[in-house]
Scaffold this motif. Structure first.
Motif, PDB file in Angstrom:
ATOM      1  N   LYS A  18     -13.733 -94.748   2.649  1.00 33.57           N
ATOM      2  CA  LYS A  18     -14.420 -93.466   2.511  1.00 33.57           C
ATOM      3  C   LYS A  18     -15.134 -93.054   3.802  1.00 33.57           C
ATOM      4  O   LYS A  18     -15.309 -91.858   4.057  1.00 33.57           O
ATOM      5  N   ASN A  19     -15.576 -94.027   4.591  1.00 33.14           N
ATOM      6  CA  ASN A  19     -16.226 -93.671   5.855  1.00 33.14           C
ATOM      7  C   ASN A  19     -15.170 -93.379   6.917  1.00 33.14           C
ATOM      8  O   ASN A  19     -14.232 -94.146   7.118  1.00 33.14           O
ATOM      9  N   VAL A  20     -15.338 -92.245   7.576  1.00 35.00           N
ATOM     10  CA  VAL A  20     -14.371 -91.715   8.525  1.00 35.00           C
ATOM     11  C   VAL A  20     -14.989 -91.659   9.912  1.00 35.00           C
ATOM     12  O   VAL A  20     -16.170 -91.339  10.069  1.00 35.00           O
ATOM     13  N   GLU A  62     -14.388 -87.087   5.308  1.00 40.82           N
ATOM     14  CA  GLU A  62     -15.274 -88.035   4.632  1.00 40.82           C
ATOM     15  C   GLU A  62     -15.910 -87.401   3.402  1.00 40.82           C
ATOM     16  O   GLU A  62     -15.999 -88.034   2.340  1.00 40.82           O
TER      17      GLU A  62
END
Length: 352
Positions: free
Chosen positions: A277-279, A234
């Motif tokens: 983008k958020n993991v 991220e």
């Protein structure tokens, strides 16, 4: 001998980093891969589970790649790469080599066996015995190395020099990425109103290939990476650059298939553009619970990497996703679990 299109770079610190020459992967490549490999692989089903839907408060669809030939999605990319080599050079070719913790090794060994080409697999010491034995069963030559990313690359380079065999990366090879992307084509056909995909990631060949394929049909569909703790993906995606420390290292995780901290160079370029983008970072405990859920509720045997994706779908983190995301695919990436060493086996023995 055909070039491998790979460079091994000696860094100022003296270690070796495997870097791929940039290769463009397109939807056209994925469509061509599907045509080439369809007679060698299975069209895997999509499974559902009402309990998973209840917990997630969304419709969860499990893409059953653990039922794929060799027990994991890797056969897609490996077959695409090997069959393209055979179609160009025939059997007058020194063969292929790779380094792998198990699933890609099995897949490349199987594909090479079908194609009639020699194959060498570099395996880190301590790899699951079920995967190692399967590699041997496909007739590949097995070479053990010290369990580190650098040692894997060094040993693989030595084999290339000694045999003339061509390196087929587990994740950063254009033909491998295209082969893995065929899963995305199947997903949008099996789930036409697909809103998101959760996929466990190591080097990134699976995630980047799926993202390329899915978004070509449904640009609004989101692809979320699922990783072990400490991968830093991220941070890298948000920064748009590779922030990982060198030399490359393995993460401390029970999921042997996704323990590599860094992604590939080609795959990271694609993921920056295509993945969210958020993991989802999952702990070992959460992966175990994902495996247990699959075993108990769905009667499906999966390995820890797949358990990570299941756990992500059932986690509180799902609440942070946009409300319009209703239909979520989870990639059950592999089922090559070491049945003699399940992560909850010790506690089971104590209980019984």
């Amino acid at each position: 001998m055909p070039p491998s299109r790979r460079d091994l770079l000696n860094t100022k610190k003296g270690f070796i980093v495997h870097k791929a020459v940039m290769e463009v992967v397109t939807v056209k490549d994925i469509l061509a891969a599907r045509e080439l490999i369809q007679r060698f692989i299975k069209l895997t089903p999509v499974l559902t589970c009402s309990e998973a839907n209840r917990i997630a408060k969304r419709n969860i669809y499990f893409k059953a790649e653990h039922l794929q030939t060799t027990g994991a999605f890797k056969i897609r990319g490996a077959t695409n790469a090997v069959m393209k080599i055979k179609s160009k050079y025939g059997l007058d070719h020194p063969g292929v080599v790779t380094h792998s913790s198990g699933n890609h090794g099995q897949a490349l060994a199987c594909a090479a066996n079908v194609a009639g080409l020699p194959c060498t697999i570099v395996v880190p010491k301590g790899s699951p015995s079920c995967k190692v034995e399967a590699i041997k069963g496909y007739g590949a030559k097995l070479v053990e190395c010290f369990p580190s990313p650098t040692a894997r690359v060094e040993t693989m380079e030595k084999v290339c020099k000694e045999t003339g065999q061509v390196f087929v990366s587990p994740y950063d090879h254009a033909d491998v990425i295209a082969g893995q992307g065929t899963i995305g084509l199947e997903l949008v056909e099996q789930i036409p109103d697909l809103d998101a995909v959760l996929v466990a990631i190591s080097g990134g060949g699976l995630a980047s290939g799926i993202a390329m394929a899915v978004k070509s049909v449904r640009p609004e569909c989101k692809v979320y990476a699922v990783t072990p703790k400490g991968k830093m993906l991220e941070d890298c995606l948000r920064a748009g650059e590779r922030l990982w420390p060198n030399p490359p290292q393995f993460l401390d995780t029970i999921a042997d298939a996704i323990k590599l901290q860094q992604t590939g160079f080609n795959t990271f370029t694609l993921l920056k553009e295509l993945a969210e983008k958020n993991v989802f970072e999952m702990s070992d405990e959460e992966m175990i619970e994902g495996m247990r859920f699959s075993f108990h509720r769905m009667k499906q045997v999966i390995e820890a990497a797949a358990g990570a994706a299941v756990a992500a779908a059932l986690s509180d983190k799902m609440a942070s996703l946009p409300a319009e995301i209703k239909n979520v695919a989870v990639i059950l990436c592999g089922g090559n679990a070491d049945i003699d060493n399940f992560p909850w086996y010790d506690s089971f023995k104590k209980a019984y």
